[in-house]
Motif scaffolding. Sequence first.
Motif, PDB file in Angstrom:
ATOM      1  N   ASP A  71       0.809  -1.217   0.000  1.00 50.01           N
ATOM      2  CA  ASP A  71       0.000   0.000   0.000  1.00 50.01           C
ATOM      3  C   ASP A  71       0.842   1.266   0.000  1.00 50.01           C
ATOM      4  O   ASP A  71       0.483   2.259  -0.642  1.00 50.01           O
ATOM      5  N   TYR A  72       1.982   1.286   0.677  1.00 51.96           N
ATOM      6  CA  TYR A  72       2.832   2.475   0.623  1.00 51.96           C
ATOM      7  C   TYR A  72       3.338   2.737  -0.798  1.00 51.96           C
ATOM      8  O   TYR A  72       3.504   3.886  -1.215  1.00 51.96           O
ATOM      9  N   GLN A  73       3.580   1.682  -1.555  1.00 51.66           N
ATOM     10  CA  GLN A  73       4.148   1.862  -2.895  1.00 51.66           C
ATOM     11  C   GLN A  73       3.127   2.366  -3.912  1.00 51.66           C
ATOM     12  O   GLN A  73       3.503   2.690  -5.040  1.00 51.66           O
ATOM     13  N   TYR A  81      12.349   3.250  -4.160  1.00 45.84           N
ATOM     14  CA  TYR A  81      11.490   2.098  -3.891  1.00 45.84           C
ATOM     15  C   TYR A  81      12.141   0.748  -4.149  1.00 45.84           C
ATOM     16  O   TYR A  81      11.731  -0.249  -3.542  1.00 45.84           O
ATOM     17  N   HIS A 114       2.074  -3.310   3.796  1.00 42.79           N
ATOM     18  CA  HIS A 114       3.231  -2.506   4.190  1.00 42.79           C
ATOM     19  C   HIS A 114       2.970  -1.705   5.459  1.00 42.79           C
ATOM     20  O   HIS A 114       3.754  -1.731   6.410  1.00 42.79           O
ATOM     21  N   SER A 115       1.896  -0.934   5.425  1.00 40.34           N
ATOM     22  CA  SER A 115       1.701   0.101   6.439  1.00 40.34           C
ATOM     23  C   SER A 115       1.446  -0.472   7.823  1.00 40.34           C
ATOM     24  O   SER A 115       1.571   0.243   8.817  1.00 40.34           O
ATOM     25  N   ASN A 173       9.324  -1.404   7.674  1.00 37.94           N
ATOM     26  CA  ASN A 173       9.646  -0.090   7.120  1.00 37.94           C
ATOM     27  C   ASN A 173      10.847   0.541   7.805  1.00 37.94           C
ATOM     28  O   ASN A 173      11.578   1.331   7.190  1.00 37.94           O
ATOM     29  N   HIS A 221      13.068  -0.114  -0.759  1.00 41.60           N
ATOM     30  CA  HIS A 221      11.875  -0.520  -0.005  1.00 41.60           C
ATOM     31  C   HIS A 221      11.502  -1.958  -0.362  1.00 41.60           C
ATOM     32  O   HIS A 221      11.147  -2.759   0.510  1.00 41.60           O
TER      33      HIS A 221
END
Length: 362
Positions: free
Chosen positions: A76-78, A162, A115-116, A122, A165
Amino acid sequence: MSTTLDTTPSDDLGVPAARRRSAELERSIRERPGRFRALTGDRPTGRLHLGHYFGTLHNRVRLQNLGVDMMVLIADYQVLTDRDVADRLTDHVEDLVLDYLAAGIDPDRATIFTHSAIPALNQLLLPFLSLVSVAELGRNPTVKDEIAHSRQSAVSGLMFTYPVHQAADILFCKAGLVPVGQDQLPHLEVARIIARRFNNRYGGTSAPVFPEPEALLSAAPLLLGTDGAKMSKSRGNAVDLAATADETARLIRGAKTDADRHITYDPVARPEVSSLVLLAALCLDRDPHEVAGEIGGRGAAALKATVTEAVNERFAPIRARRAELAGDRAHVRRVLRDGNERATVIADATLGEVRAAMNSLY
């Protein structure tokens, strides 16, 4: 120990070498699947379509059923790498979970997480960023392509970093396998470099903290969208897994073909027609040349009718299962909550190892 960054990618992830190693890995997976953990996933930017199913979902279910420990990330962050805001994020995340479950991902045998929801994952991004140079990130061919096709007017720091990430996604759970297409090999090489550099810089004489993940190259079929371009969520040229039989028929009726009435399978000379033939063949588990030969001179209308029937028959059980699951959103959220809890335990343990190796436990 020197802190100079080696900027030359290793040769062990060149495409020919990666294909040879993938064949070896497949044999090892069949012999001892429980030895392997794989990391895979998607950005929640819309419902998955038939290209996703034959390109990745089908393979994930196969690996799961063989006994590989599957970690399935909803990144979701990406979503923010190439857009300013993450629109309808909750809906898109839940839609992904529905697509996964309907396609056969079993939450008792696979960990579905976001992700979050995993802070320790993270947090790994910070030490990992210290292990790569700006020049290395700038040379990454996949990042260059993503930047060229970005929806943003300027390149964000998240877009630029990313691949690091993604390295955190892979390394937090110490995934040894990453199913990818060959265009994603540069990203995996970043993860391998980061694992190697972290182990060299902080590992000392003890066992390495991180394994170097390996590519499991997929032989994903190339399915074009109904407009003849790459099948994409954003282009509106794909048949969603969740599409009804009538929606499927309408979309395939509008698919681009060519002026030659005789149907053949020739992906180079006739890409649009061949993509439709291939879709029917995949759904029917048949050779595309045979499918094309049976249609022969009956033209594009007969081809599209064949494709429509094959798709609707193949995906009827998946669509029925998805519709059933969609009626119980509480179950979807439970699946995600349970997966997030399992991933958090793994990430916390890995971050603890990282902090110990970096002598930062206080």
